[in-house]
Design a protein around this motif. Structure first.
Motif, PDB file in Angstrom:
ATOM      1  N   SER A  14     112.743   5.182 100.320  1.00 32.25           N
ATOM      2  CA  SER A  14     114.752   5.704 100.182  1.00 32.25           C
ATOM      3  C   SER A  14     114.622   6.525 101.512  1.00 32.25           C
ATOM      4  N   LEU A  15     113.655   7.710 100.973  1.00 32.50           N
ATOM      5  CA  LEU A  15     113.585   8.841 101.699  1.00 32.50           C
ATOM      6  C   LEU A  15     113.456   8.918 103.510  1.00 32.50           C
ATOM      7  N   LYS A  16     113.165   7.246 103.924  1.00 32.34           N
ATOM      8  CA  LYS A  16     113.199   6.676 105.670  1.00 32.34           C
ATOM      9  C   LYS A  16     114.498   7.202 105.751  1.00 32.34           C
ATOM     10  N   LEU A  17     115.317   6.183 104.857  1.00 31.92           N
ATOM     11  CA  LEU A  17     116.755   6.059 105.584  1.00 31.92           C
ATOM     12  C   LEU A  17     117.454   7.833 105.162  1.00 31.92           C
ATOM     13  N   PHE A  18     116.829   8.831 104.859  1.00 37.51           N
ATOM     14  CA  PHE A  18     117.301   9.719 104.847  1.00 37.51           C
ATOM     15  C   PHE A  18     116.635  10.766 104.964  1.00 37.51           C
ATOM     16  N   SER A  19     115.621  10.640 105.679  1.00 36.94           N
ATOM     17  CA  SER A  19     114.832  11.813 106.446  1.00 36.94           C
ATOM     18  C   SER A  19     115.047  12.928 107.889  1.00 36.94           C
ATOM     19  N   LYS A  20     116.672  12.468 108.122  1.00 35.40           N
ATOM     20  CA  LYS A  20     117.211  13.054 109.001  1.00 35.40           C
ATOM     21  C   LYS A  20     118.013  13.816 108.286  1.00 35.40           C
ATOM     22  N   LYS A  21     117.906  15.324 108.804  1.00 43.00           N
ATOM     23  CA  LYS A  21     119.155  16.808 107.807  1.00 43.00           C
ATOM     24  C   LYS A  21     119.976  16.271 106.749  1.00 43.00           C
ATOM     25  N   TRP A  22     121.449  15.254 107.998  1.00 38.02           N
ATOM     26  CA  TRP A  22     122.689  15.650 107.988  1.00 38.02           C
ATOM     27  C   TRP A  22     122.569  14.680 107.076  1.00 38.02           C
ATOM     28  N   HIS A  23     122.119  13.778 106.886  1.00 36.66           N
ATOM     29  CA  HIS A  23     122.474  12.161 106.525  1.00 36.66           C
ATOM     30  C   HIS A  23     122.727  12.284 104.561  1.00 36.66           C
ATOM     31  N   ILE A  24     122.328  13.231 103.746  1.00 41.66           N
ATOM     32  CA  ILE A  24     122.903  12.909 102.626  1.00 41.66           C
ATOM     33  C   ILE A  24     124.322  13.889 102.604  1.00 41.66           C
ATOM     34  N   GLN A  25     124.026  15.053 103.567  1.00 36.13           N
ATOM     35  CA  GLN A  25     125.995  15.768 103.550  1.00 36.13           C
ATOM     36  C   GLN A  25     126.858  15.167 103.818  1.00 36.13           C
ATOM     37  N   ILE A  26     126.837  14.544 104.948  1.00 34.94           N
ATOM     38  CA  ILE A  26     127.765  13.053 105.039  1.00 34.94           C
ATOM     39  C   ILE A  26     128.393  12.242 104.744  1.00 34.94           C
ATOM     40  N   PHE A  40     133.350  16.304 110.575  1.00 29.56           N
ATOM     41  CA  PHE A  40     132.334  16.124 109.632  1.00 29.56           C
ATOM     42  C   PHE A  40     131.798  17.767 110.156  1.00 29.56           C
ATOM     43  N   LYS A  41     131.764  18.278 111.284  1.00 37.25           N
ATOM     44  CA  LYS A  41     131.641  19.465 112.216  1.00 37.25           C
ATOM     45  C   LYS A  41     131.552  20.756 111.071  1.00 37.25           C
ATOM     46  N   GLU A  42     133.168  20.498 110.818  1.00 27.02           N
ATOM     47  CA  GLU A  42     134.078  22.063 110.060  1.00 27.02           C
ATOM     48  C   GLU A  42     132.889  22.903 109.456  1.00 27.02           C
ATOM     49  N   ASP A  43     132.898  22.497 108.372  1.00 25.72           N
ATOM     50  CA  ASP A  43     131.649  23.209 107.936  1.00 25.72           C
ATOM     51  C   ASP A  43     130.044  23.493 107.671  1.00 25.72           C
ATOM     52  N   LYS A  44     129.655  22.799 109.266  1.00 26.00           N
ATOM     53  CA  LYS A  44     128.499  22.604 109.819  1.00 26.00           C
ATOM     54  C   LYS A  44     127.714  23.732 110.877  1.00 26.00           C
ATOM     55  N   PRO A  45     127.963  24.307 111.195  1.00 27.70           N
ATOM     56  CA  PRO A  45     128.571  25.649 113.196  1.00 27.70           C
ATOM     57  C   PRO A  45     126.787  24.844 113.468  1.00 27.70           C
ATOM     58  N   ASP A  46     125.958  23.996 112.517  1.00 27.02           N
ATOM     59  CA  ASP A  46     124.544  24.415 113.077  1.00 27.02           C
ATOM     60  C   ASP A  46     124.675  22.432 114.152  1.00 27.02           C
ATOM     61  N   LEU A  47     125.548  21.113 113.684  1.00 29.65           N
ATOM     62  CA  LEU A  47     125.288  20.535 113.331  1.00 29.65           C
ATOM     63  C   LEU A  47     125.518  20.498 114.897  1.00 29.65           C
ATOM     64  N   SER A  48     125.069  19.028 116.003  1.00 19.97           N
ATOM     65  CA  SER A  48     125.074  19.163 117.419  1.00 19.97           C
ATOM     66  C   SER A  48     126.483  18.025 117.181  1.00 19.97           C
ATOM     67  N   ASN A  49     127.049  17.998 118.418  1.00 21.55           N
ATOM     68  CA  ASN A  49     127.634  15.893 118.669  1.00 21.55           C
ATOM     69  C   ASN A  49     126.290  15.080 118.648  1.00 21.55           C
ATOM     70  N   LYS A  50     125.123  15.584 119.065  1.00 17.87           N
ATOM     71  CA  LYS A  50     123.923  14.574 119.694  1.00 17.87           C
ATOM     72  C   LYS A  50     123.767  14.091 118.450  1.00 17.87           C
ATOM     73  N   VAL A  51     123.605  15.245 117.341  1.00 18.44           N
ATOM     74  CA  VAL A  51     122.581  14.865 116.534  1.00 18.44           C
ATOM     75  C   VAL A  51     123.964  13.981 115.189  1.00 18.44           C
ATOM     76  N   LEU A  52     124.744  14.935 115.034  1.00 16.64           N
ATOM     77  CA  LEU A  52     126.572  13.878 114.219  1.00 16.64           C
ATOM     78  C   LEU A  52     125.982  12.201 114.459  1.00 16.64           C
ATOM     79  N   THR A  53     125.631  12.248 116.072  1.00 16.75           N
ATOM     80  CA  THR A  53     125.829  10.876 116.517  1.00 16.75           C
ATOM     81  C   THR A  53     124.947  10.434 115.928  1.00 16.75           C
ATOM     82  N   ASP A  54     123.952  10.045 116.541  1.00 19.32           N
ATOM     83  CA  ASP A  54     123.013   9.892 115.754  1.00 19.32           C
ATOM     84  C   ASP A  54     122.353   9.689 114.662  1.00 19.32           C
ATOM     85  N   CYS A  55     123.688   9.986 113.434  1.00 22.77           N
ATOM     86  CA  CYS A  55     122.965  10.963 111.844  1.00 22.77           C
ATOM     87  C   CYS A  55     124.143   9.014 111.443  1.00 22.77           C
ATOM     88  N   LEU A  56     124.937   9.222 112.170  1.00 26.82           N
ATOM     89  CA  LEU A  56     125.958   8.626 111.892  1.00 26.82           C
ATOM     90  C   LEU A  56     125.967   6.817 112.086  1.00 26.82           C
TER      91      LEU A  56
END
Length: 126
Positions: A14-26, A40-56
């Motif tokens: 299970s932890l492998k599914l959610f190993s990235k920082k933003w998975h649970i928040q998304i 998704f980025k509105e209240d997460k200024p540290d979340l870059s477009n690339k990281v969000l794309t990868d998490c999605l």
């Protein structure tokens, strides 16, 4: 007592599914109604477009979220929880309750509001 090896332990898997920082928040955000990339980025200024794309992409490839692109405007994509993703409701709820029980900052009234909000949004029955 039986010993679990790392490659068969369901917690490790299970932890492998959610190993990235933003998975649970998304996933949480999808329960609370956010659907589009920019939301998704509105209240997460540290979340870059690339990281969000990868998490999605990760969450989609694991079957927890899906996406719909509108035919009339190919630039508009909305994300949604799949049935598998909706099964995360109890996990998100328990994480929130664990923190509320440890946190002394919310007043009892505010704590009750937060609990009610999570119960309603995550469809939790006692």
């Amino acid at each position: 007592m039986a010993k679990l090896e790392g490659n068969v332990c369901p917690v490790d898997q299970s932890l492998k599914l959610f190993s990235k920082k933003w998975h649970i928040q998304i996933i949480r955000d999808l329960f609370f109604g956010k659907k589009r990339f920019k939301e998704f980025k509105e209240d997460k200024p540290d979340l870059s477009n690339k990281v969000l794309t990868d998490c999605l992409k990760d969450l989609e490839s694991n079957g927890l979220i899906g996406k719909k692109t509108f035919e009339d405007n190919s630039k508009v994509t909305e994300y949604f929880l799949t049935n598998e993703g909706k099964r995360m409701n109890r996990i998100i709820y328990e994480l929130a309750m664990f923190t509320l029980e440890k946190d002394e900052s919310p007043t009892d009234n505010k704590r009750d509001e937060i609990i009610d909000l999570f119960k309603t949004t995550l469809n939790i029955d006692d």
